[in-house]
Design an enzyme around this catalytic site. Structure first.
Site, PDB file in Angstrom:
ATOM      1  CG  ASP A  39      46.187  15.358 -23.739  1.00 23.64           C
ATOM      2  OD1 ASP A  39      45.692  15.928 -23.585  1.00 23.64           O
ATOM      3  OD2 ASP A  39      46.874  14.570 -23.344  1.00 23.64           O
ATOM      4  CB  ILE A  40      51.351  14.082 -23.230  1.00 27.78           C
ATOM      5  CG1 ILE A  40      53.150  13.627 -22.579  1.00 27.78           C
ATOM      6  CG2 ILE A  40      50.649  14.046 -21.839  1.00 27.78           C
ATOM      7  CD1 ILE A  40      53.839  14.085 -22.523  1.00 27.78           C
ATOM      8  CG  ASN A  78      38.348  19.291 -18.349  1.00 27.35           C
ATOM      9  OD1 ASN A  78      37.157  19.628 -18.221  1.00 27.35           O
ATOM     10  ND2 ASN A  78      38.944  19.080 -18.941  1.00 27.35           N
ATOM     11  N   GLY A 127      37.932  19.469 -13.603  1.00 29.00           N
ATOM     12  CA  GLY A 127      38.924  19.167 -13.135  1.00 29.00           C
ATOM     13  C   GLY A 127      40.223  20.055 -13.968  1.00 29.00           C
ATOM     14  CD  GLN A 128      41.754  24.903 -16.749  1.00 28.39           C
ATOM     15  OE1 GLN A 128      40.682  25.546 -15.896  1.00 28.39           O
ATOM     16  NE2 GLN A 128      42.594  26.162 -17.587  1.00 28.39           N
ATOM     17  CG  HIS A 131      43.827  23.185 -22.333  1.00 27.23           C
ATOM     18  ND1 HIS A 131      44.347  23.992 -21.177  1.00 27.23           N
ATOM     19  CD2 HIS A 131      43.440  22.027 -22.120  1.00 27.23           C
ATOM     20  CE1 HIS A 131      43.823  22.769 -19.558  1.00 27.23           C
ATOM     21  NE2 HIS A 131      43.691  21.646 -20.156  1.00 27.23           N
ATOM     22  CG  HIS A 159      40.912  18.462 -24.013  1.00 27.69           C
ATOM     23  ND1 HIS A 159      42.144  17.212 -23.173  1.00 27.69           N
ATOM     24  CD2 HIS A 159      40.355  19.519 -22.801  1.00 27.69           C
ATOM     25  CE1 HIS A 159      42.166  18.057 -22.177  1.00 27.69           C
ATOM     26  NE2 HIS A 159      41.261  19.058 -22.062  1.00 27.69           N
TER      27      HIS A 159
HETATM   28  P1  5GP Z   1      42.667  19.507 -18.203  1.00 25.80           P
HETATM   29  O1  5GP Z   1      42.783  18.473 -17.645  1.00 25.80           O
HETATM   30  O2  5GP Z   1      43.630  20.705 -17.874  1.00 25.80           O
HETATM   31  O3  5GP Z   1      41.584  20.372 -19.310  1.00 25.80           O
HETATM   32  O4  5GP Z   1      43.910  18.794 -19.464  1.00 25.80           O
HETATM   33  C1  5GP Z   1      45.309  18.948 -19.263  1.00 25.80           C
HETATM   34  C2  5GP Z   1      45.464  18.401 -20.976  1.00 25.80           C
HETATM   35  O5  5GP Z   1      47.145  18.589 -21.217  1.00 25.80           O
HETATM   36  C3  5GP Z   1      45.368  16.543 -20.192  1.00 25.80           C
HETATM   37  O6  5GP Z   1      44.804  15.828 -21.272  1.00 25.80           O
HETATM   38  C4  5GP Z   1      47.162  16.118 -20.136  1.00 25.80           C
HETATM   39  O7  5GP Z   1      46.918  15.112 -20.240  1.00 25.80           O
HETATM   40  C5  5GP Z   1      47.618  17.060 -20.889  1.00 25.80           C
HETATM   41  N1  5GP Z   1      49.195  17.717 -20.516  1.00 25.80           N
HETATM   42  C6  5GP Z   1      49.685  18.081 -19.555  1.00 25.80           C
HETATM   43  N2  5GP Z   1      50.850  18.318 -19.363  1.00 25.80           N
HETATM   44  C7  5GP Z   1      51.213  18.208 -21.192  1.00 25.80           C
HETATM   45  C8  5GP Z   1      52.433  18.172 -21.976  1.00 25.80           C
HETATM   46  O8  5GP Z   1      53.606  18.473 -21.344  1.00 25.80           O
HETATM   47  N3  5GP Z   1      52.474  17.535 -22.784  1.00 25.80           N
HETATM   48  C9  5GP Z   1      51.026  17.467 -23.601  1.00 25.80           C
HETATM   49  N4  5GP Z   1      51.569  17.171 -25.229  1.00 25.80           N
HETATM   50  N5  5GP Z   1      50.225  17.373 -23.111  1.00 25.80           N
HETATM   51  C10 5GP Z   1      50.279  17.679 -21.996  1.00 25.80           C
END
Ligand code: 5GP
Ligand code: ZN
Length: 114
Positions: free
Chosen positions: A30-31, A87, A93-94, A100, A102
């Site tokens: 994760d970034i 999520n 908060g998706q 995906h 985590h």
């Molecule tokens: P969500 O909130 O949708 O469950 O999580 C999305 C996740 O994707 C977040 O933890 C966010 O930091 C990660 N993320 C978003 N854009 C990128 C990206 O370009 N590269 C990587 N490695 N992670 C990303």
């Protein structure tokens, strides 16, 4: 072709620290890590969220769980524990509409989540 950010990572159009890749799944860091180990596992094919999974996708979901087990061992989270989060939708908060999971570990976590 999808301009979804995770589809672009799958196609290697956007760099990511890839931890695992096979025919149907990619796992990458994760970034914005929320724990010492924070890995995202995504299907290569675009599926929006848990609620979009079809019966034919369930083998893929099982594969993702097998990869989670392997990565938990690789990063020695298998005994200390880890959290696996998907999520789904706005209340959760998706932020990225590509399914995906985590995988978070390496620190003690609180419950309930925020
Ligand atoms: P969500 O909130 O949708 O469950 O999580 C999305 C996740 O994707 C977040 O933890 C966010 O930091 C990660 N993320 C978003 N854009 C990128 C990206 O370009 N590269 C990587 N490695 N992670 C990303
Ligand atoms: Zn996508």
């Amino acid at each position: 072709m999808s301009d979804c950010i995770f589809c672009r990572i799958v196609r290697k159009e956007i760099p990511a620290e890839i931890i695992h890749e096979d025919a149907s799944v990619v796992a990458f860091k994760d970034i914005q890590p929320q724990a010492p180990i924070h890995i995202l596992l995504v299907p290569k094919k675009h599926i929006g969220r848990v609620m979009d999974l079809k019966p034919d996708d369930m083998a893929l979901v099982a594969d993702i769980h097998k990869i989670v087990q392997a990565l938990a061992r690789k990063f020695t989270l298998h005994e200390s524990g880890f959290r696996l989060v998907a999520n789904n939708g706005s209340n959760a908060g998706q932020a990225v509409d590509h399914l995906h999971y985590h995988l978070l570990g390496g620190r003690k976590m609180g419950w309930p989540p925020g």
